[in-house]
Each structure stands twice: as structure tokens, then as C-alpha cells.
Design a protein around this motif. Structure first.
Motif, short mmCIF file in Angstrom:
data_model
loop_
_atom_site.label_atom_id
_atom_site.label_comp_id
_atom_site.label_asym_id
_atom_site.label_seq_id
_atom_site.Cartn_x
_atom_site.Cartn_y
_atom_site.Cartn_z
N MET A 20 3.50 1.92 -3.81
CA MET A 20 4.62 2.17 -4.72
C MET A 20 4.96 0.96 -5.60
O MET A 20 5.73 1.07 -6.54
N THR A 21 4.42 -0.22 -5.22
CA THR A 21 4.80 -1.42 -5.96
C THR A 21 3.61 -2.24 -6.45
O THR A 21 3.74 -2.99 -7.42
N GLY A 22 2.51 -2.16 -5.73
CA GLY A 22 1.36 -2.99 -6.08
C GLY A 22 1.50 -4.43 -5.62
O GLY A 22 0.72 -5.28 -6.04
N VAL A 23 2.47 -4.72 -4.76
CA VAL A 23 2.67 -6.12 -4.33
C VAL A 23 1.57 -6.52 -3.34
O VAL A 23 0.90 -5.67 -2.74
N LEU A 24 1.42 -7.82 -3.16
CA LEU A 24 0.44 -8.33 -2.21
C LEU A 24 0.99 -8.18 -0.80
O LEU A 24 2.20 -8.20 -0.58
#
Lengths: 196, 288
Positions: free
Chosen positions: B86-90
């Protein structure tokens, strides 16, 4: 408006959360708010906080000489209700306020009650300058030792706030923004003492 | 991913949670009600922590999600994957690399820093629930700082068992004002909440409550003067994988006849120690 609303509000919020969790910490909202171009007579960082907080679920009150214009615009933008000072969830005290208006705002803003102390107001104040000089010493949760600070605004605010917050957990939160986008927050748990 | 707004929620939902979080930070240990949205996982499986995470997470964050100390359990993996999609964060398993750690029932072994945020998932946020079933009366008891019921419940445990019998979720007093459920963390972790450098946020999705501990907040586990608070004893026990001592260990039973063995409960910490140890071993060998 040339602003990436979703991500600008998110990064601004995290800065605010950090300021509130660690009173004495100062963050710049310049990267988030500098690009805001809205016809409201307030600091751009104040506008960013309005966009962060306000929606139809909450009420607000603006104190300033051109409050009617500002209230009308903010209501159209965010959908929040304008309320009398003593009932507003968020009170915005703008730079062009009359003398003594900040003290009046602190005294009259809502306090919640002991069953629901979270229903108190958050007061956002536009000030001349937030700096890290040691005119005021902060202590309380979020502060490891004591934190020196200086907020250039109405000198009596320290005493008025202390009187308002005398019965913890009742109290108000105060956020300070200056023209250079510096943000500073003081929750109700923070004790402020003046350096002599 | 493109079908959803960044971090799943619409902006109004985030705004409501963010407002609740600010008041929670301002009143340490006080439970702030919030709307608690429907999530794509069932209530009781970490929806409170997940909602807090989605309300605050940004593109530059690095997240770590653990469940009972494990990075690899089903709950941790599914929540981590969802946030990541949902965010593409690491994402990371190393506590020190994470900017936000979401955890179910453990505080990571590696000390948290002032730049980090710990989010704890909470099943039952109300520490008075066992002695007071009514939500309204419980709120009034908090308002009046009337905590006799909690004290009496601990006293009864001592009378019955000779010690307090709270295996986890031992109640705490926050900033000398609110009795707070620390979530079902082991008693070993209770002391680590006190004066913690990181901001700790608690989310209870089913019960629709958010509360918080700002950094450097006084958190005391409830105890009597003559019956001090005691955490689980790890004395003389060593992790069989990394050799760690003095950390929270899981006990496992071997085949009949053999004694139990112990492993670090925090798998990320254990792996980090194991890889440091093997690097050291390799270094020693090449030095020979």
C-alpha cells in the motif's frame, strides 16, 4: 495549489508528532508549506496545519483582524464548522490579532472534562519567532532533562497557560508557528519555567 | 496498488486517526477513542496497530513488523506485506534500521532511539476491564484516579499464589496519573517502557482506542512496597543459537529425557548476533 497534498501533509504531520512528543524540538515546515498559494491572511504553515486538522468532523475558530474572510475560505476548503471560541476543537490565533487576544484565547478555549480530557482545544498561535534560546525551560514527558527554548510572543502566555492547565489531565495543547515556518509544540504535560 | 490511496486509507480517515494520536501523546496513558475503520484483516489481528501505522507512515520510512518477537510469523508477514504493497516503503528485520516498528506483544531487544516509533498492537486496552465491565464506569474510575479494583486484583493474586500472576500485560502507572495496559508484553518488557527514548503508540482496533507514551515518560509497573514487581527470570539461561544471555528467551522442550533448550524470542536480534558471530569466526580463521 502546487502541493502534493497526501505526502506534504504526512511529512508535516510527522514533524508535528515529533514536536509534540519531544517538547522543545523545533521543525521547519518550509518544504511542505512554502509552495502553498492560498488566499488566506495567515502564515503558510498555519494553512498547512489547517489542512492537516480540519474536516467536517471538527470545529474551529480564528482570531485575527480578517477572521471572517479566513473562516469563510477555510470552511469552503476543509468543510469544518466555525464555532464560538469556547466550543472550538482548534483555535487559530493569527499574527494580526488584537493585543491581549492570545491570553483571551487561552482562557476561553474549551478544556474537556475529566472523563474525556481529549475533548479540549488545540490552540495554534502565529508568533514572531521560535528560537532555541534559553529564556524558558521546559520539563515533563518527552524531555530527558530540561529543554531551553524561547517563543517571542505575548509574555503573559506562560502564566495564562499554567493557570489553564492547572488541573491535569485537563489542559490545552499549544502549537507555535513563525513566519519562517518553524514549528514548536507544547502539550499540557509540559511545565514551563522562566529563566531569571 | 494503484487502486488505493497511498497507505490504503482516504485522507479523512488518516486525519481522524492523526488527531486522536496527537491527543494520546499529549495525555500519556489515556485512551483516546477513535473510529477504527474496517481493515482487510479481522479485528483482533492487529488492526489497531495497522491503522496507526497507515496514518503515520510516509514514503521515506523503513518498517519492521514483528509478532511475538518473530519477523517471520504469519501475522507479521501479512501485515508487513500489506503495508509494503500500500505504500512501497522499504522493510527490514533489523531494529536499528527501522524508522517505525510495529509489534505484537514484544518490545525489540535492541534499544530504540529517539528517531524511532514503536507501535504496539493491543487486544484489550482497558486495564480495568477485569474488575469493571461497564465502559462508562471504567472511564469515570480513570477520571477519578480510582484504581482500587486493580490493586485489589493484584492483592488477590498474591493471596492465592504468593505472587502476582500476570504472565503478560501487567498494569502500569503512567506519569503518576493513568493506569495503563502495556499490551500483552512479557513483564520483562515492562521496565523497558520506562524512560524509553522512542515514542510508543498503542492501537486497539477492536476496542477503538489509541494511547501513547512519549519518550522519557515515567512508567511504573504496579506493585506493593513489600511485594516488588518481578519480571521473568532468565538467570543462567543461554540462547542455543547465538549464546545471548539476559534477554527474553523462549523455552522449548526436547525429546523425553533431555532438558529444555532456549532461544532468543526476538528473532531479528538473534539473527543479527549469529551473523556477527560468524563474521568474527571467519575473520579469526583468515587471521590464522
Amino acid at each position: 495549489m502546487k502541493v502534493d497534498y497526501v505526502h506534504s501533509v504526512q511529512t508535516a504531520y510527522r514533524k508535528l508528532l515529533d514536536c509534540l512528543a519531544k517538547p522543545g524540538t523545533m521543525h521547519s515546515l518550509r518544504p511542505e508549506s512554502a509552495a502553498l498559494d492560498l488566499p488566506v491572511a495567515c502564515y503558510k504553515s498555519t494553512m498547512m496545519l489547517m489542512m492537516m486538522f480540519l474536516d467536517p468532523e471538527v470545529s474551529f475558530h480564528i482570531i485575527g483582524r480578517r477572521k471572517e474572510d479566513a473562516e469563510r475560505y477555510v470552511t469552503q476548503l476543509c468543510g469544518a464548522r466555525v464555532s464560538p471560541l469556547g466550543e472550538a476543537d482548534f483555535v487559530f490565533v493569527l499574527k494580526d490579532r488584537d493585543q491581549g487576544a492570545l491570553i483571551e484565547a487561552i482562557q476561553a478555549s474549551k478544556l474537556g472534562d475529566l472523563v474525556a480530557p481529549h475533548l479540549s482545544a488545540t490552540v495554534i498561535v502565529e508568533v514572531e519567532k521560535n528560537t532555541a534560546h534559553d529564556e524558558l525551560l521546559l520539563s515533563g514527558p518527552g524531555i530527558q532533562w530540561v529543554s531551553p527554548t524561547s517563543i517571542i510572543t505575548d509574555a503573559e502566555f506562560v502564566d495564562s497557560r499554567a493557570a489553564k492547565n492547572v488541573e491535569y489531565p485537563l489542559g490545552i495543547e499549544m502549537l507555535f508557528v513563525d513566519e519562517d515556518h518553524r514549528l514548536f509544540a507544547i502539550p499540557r504535560t509540559t511545565t514551563i519555567s522562566k529563566v531569571r | 496498488m494503484n487502486k488505493y490511496n497511498f497507505a490504503f486509507f482516504d485522507e479523512q480517515s488518516k486525519r481522524e486517526i492523526r488527531r486522536a494520536l496527537l491527543k494520546a501523546v499529549a495525555i500519556p496513558g489515556y485512551q483516546v477513542p477513535f473510529a477504527s475503520r474496517e481493515m482487510p484483516i479481522a479485528r483482533g489481528w492487529g488492526t489497531g496497530g495497522l491503522q496507526v501505522m497507515l496514518a503515520i507512515v510516509g514514503k521515506k520510512d523503513v518498517i519492521k513488523v514483528i509478532d511475538q518477537g518473530s519477523d517471520d510469523s504469519v501475522n507479521a508477514v501479512s501485515i508487513r506485506k500489506f503495508i509494503q504493497q500500500m505504500t512501497g516503503v522499504l522493510e527490514t528485520a533489523e531494529t536499528s534500521e527501522a524508522s517505525i516498528v510495529q509489534s505484537r506483544h514484544r518490545v525489540p531487544e535492541v534499544p530504540l532511539t529517539g528517531e524511532q516509533i514503536l507501535i504496539l498492537q493491543v487486544p484489550i486496552p482497558e486495564p480495568l476491564r477485569e474488575t469493571e465491565q461497564s465502559e462508562l464506569r471504567a472511564k469515570r474510575l480513570h477520571a477519578e484516579k480510582e484504581y482500587s479494583g486493580v490493586w485489589l486484583s493484584l492483592f488477590e493474586q498474591i493471596m492465592k499464589y504468593g505472587c502476582t500472576a500476570t504472565g503478560a500485560d501487567h498494569p502500569t502507572m503512567v506519569h503518576e496519573r493513568y493506569v495503563m495496559s502495556p499490551s500483552p508484553i512479557p513483564r520483562y518488557d515492562n521496565r523497558r517502557l520506562n524512560d524509553c527514548a522512542a515514542l510508543i503508540l498503542f492501537g486497539a482496533g477492536r476496542e477503538k482506542k489509541i494511547y501513547a507514551l512519549p519518550p522519557y515518560t515515567k512508567v511504573e509497573s504496579l506493585a506493593f512496597v513489600d511485594r516488588p514487581f518481578v519480571s521473568e527470570s532468565m538467570h543462567g539461561k543461554i540462547c542455543r543459537l547465538c549464546g545471548a544471555e539476559g534477554v527474553f528467551l523462549d523455552e522449548s522442550v526436547q525429546a523425553a529425557g533431555a532438558g529444555p533448550f532456549y532461544e532468543c524470542n526476538d528473532t531479528g536480534y538473534c539473527r543479527q548476533r549469529q551473523s556477527s558471530k560468524s563474521r568474527l569466526d571467519r575473520g579469526e580463521q583468515s587471521g590464522d
